[in-house]
Write a protein that holds these residues in place. Structure first.
Motif, mmCIF file in Angstrom:
data_model
loop_
_atom_site.group_PDB
_atom_site.id
_atom_site.type_symbol
_atom_site.label_atom_id
_atom_site.label_comp_id
_atom_site.label_asym_id
_atom_site.label_seq_id
_atom_site.Cartn_x
_atom_site.Cartn_y
_atom_site.Cartn_z
ATOM 1 N N HIS A 155 -7.169 -0.839 5.919
ATOM 2 C CA HIS A 155 -6.122 0.054 6.443
ATOM 3 C C HIS A 155 -5.932 1.212 5.457
ATOM 4 C CE1 HIS A 155 -2.380 1.424 8.197
ATOM 5 N NE2 HIS A 155 -1.739 1.193 7.068
ATOM 6 N N ASP A 198 5.780 5.062 4.616
ATOM 7 C CA ASP A 198 6.823 4.160 5.128
ATOM 8 C C ASP A 198 6.928 2.886 4.277
ATOM 9 O OD1 ASP A 198 4.214 3.788 6.200
ATOM 10 O OD2 ASP A 198 4.994 2.443 7.744
ATOM 11 N N HIS A 199 6.183 2.814 3.175
ATOM 12 C CA HIS A 199 6.178 1.586 2.352
ATOM 13 C C HIS A 199 6.683 1.768 0.921
ATOM 14 C CE1 HIS A 199 3.970 -1.066 5.203
ATOM 15 N NE2 HIS A 199 3.754 0.120 5.739
ATOM 16 N N HIS A 206 0.862 -1.192 0.000
ATOM 17 C CA HIS A 206 0.000 0.000 0.000
ATOM 18 C C HIS A 206 0.888 1.229 0.000
ATOM 19 C CE1 HIS A 206 0.893 -0.413 4.255
ATOM 20 N NE2 HIS A 206 0.332 0.748 4.525
ATOM 21 N N ASP A 208 0.461 -4.011 6.318
ATOM 22 C CA ASP A 208 -0.032 -3.453 7.586
ATOM 23 C C ASP A 208 -1.412 -4.007 7.925
ATOM 24 O OD1 ASP A 208 2.222 -1.921 7.609
ATOM 25 O OD2 ASP A 208 1.207 0.025 7.572
ATOM 26 N N HIS A 220 1.355 4.010 1.958
ATOM 27 C CA HIS A 220 1.781 4.881 3.050
ATOM 28 C C HIS A 220 3.275 5.180 2.872
ATOM 29 C CE1 HIS A 220 -1.833 4.133 5.881
ATOM 30 N NE2 HIS A 220 -1.943 5.279 5.229
#
Ligand code: ZN
Length: 298
Positions: free
Chosen positions: A153, A85-86, A81, A172, A83
């Motif tokens: 999420h 941090d990904h 996904h 996540d 976000h």
């Protein structure tokens, strides 16, 4: 409300770990309340490799990945996904390798509504080269993944299932150390619960989330996640029954164990649950569902 959380996850920043003969992992130095020790980037295979969730845009992390993979070729960049941090490290890894990126779509793309406002944590620049959908197969040297669409999420969350290793890269969606944050409007409780149910159909032996340790014997764990959310829905209905009408009043009662610094995140999850109950016509609200709205039972 007991989820059998696991937080023991030995690792060292900057050091590639061999997790199984076919799976390596590098944890980025972006620890935090939502990332645990940091983003765990997975490397699949040897020689010709796939990278799952390249991670945040941290030079140290990208350099360590490229150094570890010197002499090998990255053939696939898979994203669970979008976000921040990904997915952002995809750009540097793609510049170095030319490998195509895979994901559901850009941030917010799993929503039906146009122009939905998404939260700040999204990587708005990421656009996958190859869009994946539920059931799609992605194959590389020594591995074969099935895409499992798991919105909730985020609306574009995908898990990658490796039937040959009975492993699910769960992003996540399901993590061993914590529940996942469901923050509307891109986060959606109804879809999240349906995505948890969807995992129960699988035959996985282990989940490998992008943060923290793996989940072994995952089905009872996923069931505990579902039970926990249903318990939260009941708690909200109790709060409303006791005359509490606003999220700000409910959070301290529902999350007694949580440090107050985490209340804003908890408030997002309560809002997600209230929207779920609102759409199920079990609660009403004024003026419209939102963090400052007033809610009441119908
Ligand atoms: Zn996330």
């Amino acid at each position: 409300m007991s989820i059998p959380f696991q937080s023991d996850d030995p690792f060292e920043y900057g050091q590639i770990q061999t997790v199984t003969p076919m799976i390596r992992r590098l944890v980025a130095r972006n620890p935090g309340a939502f990332t645990f020790h940091g983003t765990g980037t997975f490397i699949i295979g040897h020689g010709q490799v796939a990278v799952i969730d390249p991670g945040p845009d941290l030079t140290e992390h990208v350099d360590a990945l490229l150094a570890a993979l010197a002499g090998e070729t990255i053939t696939h960049l898979l994203v669970t996904h979008t976000h921040r941090d990904h997915s952002p490290a995809c750009r540097a890894l793609q510049a170095a390798s030319g490998a195509p990126t895979y994901g559901f779509g850009r941030h917010g793309s799993g929503r039906y509504e146009q122009g939905v406002q998404v939260e700040e944590g999204g990587d708005m620049e990421f656009v996958p080269d190859r869009q994946v959908r539920h059931g799609d197969i992605i194959e590389g040297q020594g591995w074969r993944f099935e895409c499992v669409y798991t919105p909730g999420h985020t609306s574009n969350h995908v898990c990658y299932r490796w039937p040959g290793e009975r492993t699910l890269f769960s992003g996540d969606h399901v993590m061993a150390w914590s529940t996942s944050i469901i923050s509307p409007p891109d986060g959606d409780m109804r879809r999240y619960l349906a995505s948890l149910e969807r995992l129960l159909e699988g035959d996985d032996q282990v989940y490998r989330p992008t943060h923290g340790p793996c989940v072994r014997d995952p089905k009872p764990f996923v069931q505990a996640y579902i039970d926990h959310r249903n318990k939260r829905l009941e708690q909200i209905l109790e709060c409303l029954g006791d005359g509490l009408r606003s999220i700000v009043d409910m959070v301290p009662l529902m999350y007694r164990e949580l440090p107050t610094a985490m209340y804003p995140a908890a408030a997002r999850s309560v809002l997600a649950s209230l929207i779920y109950l609102y759409e199920a016509e079990r609660v009403g609200c004024a003026p419209v569902p939102g963090i400052d709205a007033e809610f009441f039972t119908l």
